[in-house]
Design a protein around this motif. Structure first.
Motif, PDB file in Angstrom:
ATOM      1  N   MET A 100       0.847  -1.256   0.059  1.00  0.00           N
ATOM      2  CA  MET A 100       0.072   0.036   0.020  1.00  0.00           C
ATOM      3  C   MET A 100       1.053   1.529  -0.002  1.00  0.00           C
ATOM      4  N   SER A 101       0.683   2.107  -0.834  1.00  0.00           N
ATOM      5  CA  SER A 101       1.250   3.383  -0.811  1.00  0.00           C
ATOM      6  C   SER A 101       0.588   4.277  -0.086  1.00  0.00           C
ATOM      7  N   LEU A 102       1.679   5.428   0.326  1.00  0.00           N
ATOM      8  CA  LEU A 102       1.399   6.655   1.159  1.00  0.00           C
ATOM      9  C   LEU A 102       1.093   7.856  -0.036  1.00  0.00           C
ATOM     10  N   THR A 103      -0.001   8.370   0.263  1.00  0.00           N
ATOM     11  CA  THR A 103      -0.375   9.707  -0.650  1.00  0.00           C
ATOM     12  C   THR A 103      -0.235  10.770   0.358  1.00  0.00           C
ATOM     13  N   LEU A 104       0.707  11.583  -0.328  1.00  0.00           N
ATOM     14  CA  LEU A 104       0.951  13.092   0.554  1.00  0.00           C
ATOM     15  C   LEU A 104       0.913  14.180  -0.408  1.00  0.00           C
ATOM     16  N   THR A 105       0.723  15.625   0.127  1.00  0.00           N
ATOM     17  CA  THR A 105       0.519  16.483  -0.588  1.00  0.00           C
ATOM     18  C   THR A 105       1.928  17.229  -0.085  1.00  0.00           C
ATOM     19  N   LEU A 106       3.253  17.372  -1.238  1.00  0.00           N
ATOM     20  CA  LEU A 106       4.102  17.814  -0.843  1.00  0.00           C
ATOM     21  C   LEU A 106       4.415  18.960  -1.818  1.00  0.00           C
ATOM     22  N   ASN A 107       4.597  20.052  -0.964  1.00  0.00           N
ATOM     23  CA  ASN A 107       4.618  21.333  -1.733  1.00  0.00           C
ATOM     24  C   ASN A 107       3.733  21.446  -2.874  1.00  0.00           C
ATOM     25  N   GLY A 108       2.390  21.261  -2.383  1.00  0.00           N
ATOM     26  CA  GLY A 108       1.300  21.598  -3.192  1.00  0.00           C
ATOM     27  C   GLY A 108       0.961  20.449  -4.275  1.00  0.00           C
ATOM     28  N   GLN A 109       1.919  19.766  -4.228  1.00  0.00           N
ATOM     29  CA  GLN A 109       1.766  18.382  -5.539  1.00  0.00           C
ATOM     30  C   GLN A 109       1.454  17.118  -4.674  1.00  0.00           C
ATOM     31  N   ALA A 110       0.277  16.448  -5.306  1.00  0.00           N
ATOM     32  CA  ALA A 110       0.098  15.266  -4.704  1.00  0.00           C
ATOM     33  C   ALA A 110       0.953  14.167  -5.195  1.00  0.00           C
ATOM     34  N   ARG A 111       1.605  13.280  -4.436  1.00  0.00           N
ATOM     35  CA  ARG A 111       2.509  12.426  -4.678  1.00  0.00           C
ATOM     36  C   ARG A 111       2.260  11.014  -3.935  1.00  0.00           C
ATOM     37  N   SER A 112       2.489   9.696  -4.674  1.00  0.00           N
ATOM     38  CA  SER A 112       2.432   8.547  -3.935  1.00  0.00           C
ATOM     39  C   SER A 112       3.944   8.114  -3.612  1.00  0.00           C
ATOM     40  N   PHE A 113       4.021   7.456  -2.456  1.00  0.00           N
ATOM     41  CA  PHE A 113       5.217   6.902  -2.085  1.00  0.00           C
ATOM     42  C   PHE A 113       4.776   5.757  -1.908  1.00  0.00           C
ATOM     43  N   ASP A 114       5.428   4.471  -2.893  1.00  0.00           N
ATOM     44  CA  ASP A 114       5.247   3.084  -2.556  1.00  0.00           C
ATOM     45  C   ASP A 114       6.262   2.680  -1.467  1.00  0.00           C
ATOM     46  N   ALA A 115       7.149   3.094  -1.400  1.00  0.00           N
ATOM     47  CA  ALA A 115       8.052   2.511  -0.200  1.00  0.00           C
ATOM     48  C   ALA A 115       8.047   2.890   1.174  1.00  0.00           C
ATOM     49  N   LEU A 116       6.966   3.874   1.382  1.00  0.00           N
ATOM     50  CA  LEU A 116       6.592   4.172   2.478  1.00  0.00           C
ATOM     51  C   LEU A 116       5.151   3.560   3.328  1.00  0.00           C
ATOM     52  N   GLY A 117       5.417   2.803   4.378  1.00  0.00           N
ATOM     53  CA  GLY A 117       4.335   2.082   4.746  1.00  0.00           C
ATOM     54  C   GLY A 117       3.675   3.057   5.908  1.00  0.00           C
ATOM     55  N   VAL A 118       2.717   1.917   6.631  1.00  0.00           N
ATOM     56  CA  VAL A 118       1.775   2.824   7.376  1.00  0.00           C
ATOM     57  C   VAL A 118       2.350   3.293   8.653  1.00  0.00           C
ATOM     58  N   ASP A 119       3.572   2.961   8.995  1.00  0.00           N
ATOM     59  CA  ASP A 119       4.486   3.620  10.202  1.00  0.00           C
ATOM     60  C   ASP A 119       5.328   4.553   9.750  1.00  0.00           C
ATOM     61  N   ALA A 120       5.420   5.068   8.672  1.00  0.00           N
ATOM     62  CA  ALA A 120       6.483   5.867   8.221  1.00  0.00           C
ATOM     63  C   ALA A 120       6.465   7.401   8.978  1.00  0.00           C
ATOM     64  N   SER A 121       7.554   7.693   9.013  1.00  0.00           N
ATOM     65  CA  SER A 121       7.711   8.993   9.654  1.00  0.00           C
ATOM     66  C   SER A 121       8.474  10.012   8.812  1.00  0.00           C
ATOM     67  N   LEU A 122       8.437  11.162   9.349  1.00  0.00           N
ATOM     68  CA  LEU A 122       9.135  12.466   8.607  1.00  0.00           C
ATOM     69  C   LEU A 122      10.308  12.279   8.023  1.00  0.00           C
ATOM     70  N   ALA A 123      11.319  11.478   9.222  1.00  0.00           N
ATOM     71  CA  ALA A 123      12.664  10.997   8.897  1.00  0.00           C
ATOM     72  C   ALA A 123      12.873   9.981   7.756  1.00  0.00           C
ATOM     73  N   ASP A 124      11.532   9.127   7.620  1.00  0.00           N
ATOM     74  CA  ASP A 124      11.745   8.111   6.587  1.00  0.00           C
ATOM     75  C   ASP A 124      11.575   8.639   5.358  1.00  0.00           C
ATOM     76  N   LEU A 125      10.568   9.643   5.211  1.00  0.00           N
ATOM     77  CA  LEU A 125      10.591  10.632   4.041  1.00  0.00           C
ATOM     78  C   LEU A 125      11.639  11.244   3.604  1.00  0.00           C
ATOM     79  N   VAL A 126      12.343  11.993   4.399  1.00  0.00           N
ATOM     80  CA  VAL A 126      13.551  12.755   4.169  1.00  0.00           C
ATOM     81  C   VAL A 126      14.512  11.542   3.511  1.00  0.00           C
ATOM     82  N   VAL A 127      14.656  10.343   4.001  1.00  0.00           N
ATOM     83  CA  VAL A 127      15.618   9.442   3.578  1.00  0.00           C
ATOM     84  C   VAL A 127      15.064   9.038   2.001  1.00  0.00           C
ATOM     85  N   GLU A 128      13.828   8.837   1.936  1.00  0.00           N
ATOM     86  CA  GLU A 128      13.242   8.272   0.699  1.00  0.00           C
ATOM     87  C   GLU A 128      13.266   9.372  -0.482  1.00  0.00           C
TER      88      GLU A 128
END
Length: 78
Positions: free
Chosen positions: A1-29
């Motif tokens: 399952m991917s995580l859909t986030l709006t990043l700087n006004g743009q919707a993006r899906s992150f397949d590598a980020l799971g349910v318990d993903a943190s902001l730190a995980d996003l920075v690494v991704e």
């Protein structure tokens, strides 16, 4: 399952980020250096010390600002 986030006004899906993903995980991704960015989640600035404990939720709105040489600031298109 991917995580859909709006990043700087743009919707993006992150397949590598799971349910318990943190902001730190996003920075690494995103392949960013944590010491040169600031993050805002749903209208609230999150201190770098809290990135690891701040769990992302599907639909979160994030603003990422990247600091560049000479003290300039720019919104990062990531």
């Amino acid at each position: 399952m991917s995580l859909t986030l709006t990043l700087n006004g743009q919707a993006r899906s992150f397949d590598a980020l799971g349910v318990d993903a943190s902001l730190a995980d996003l920075v690494v991704e995103l392949g960013l250096k944590g010491d040169r960015i600031a993050l805002e989640r749903n209208g609230e600035i999150v201190s770098r010390q809290r990135w690891g404990e701040t769990v992302l939720a599907d639909g979160d709105k994030l603003e990422l600002v990247h600091f560049v040489g000479g003290g300039s600031v720019e919104a990062t298109a990531v």
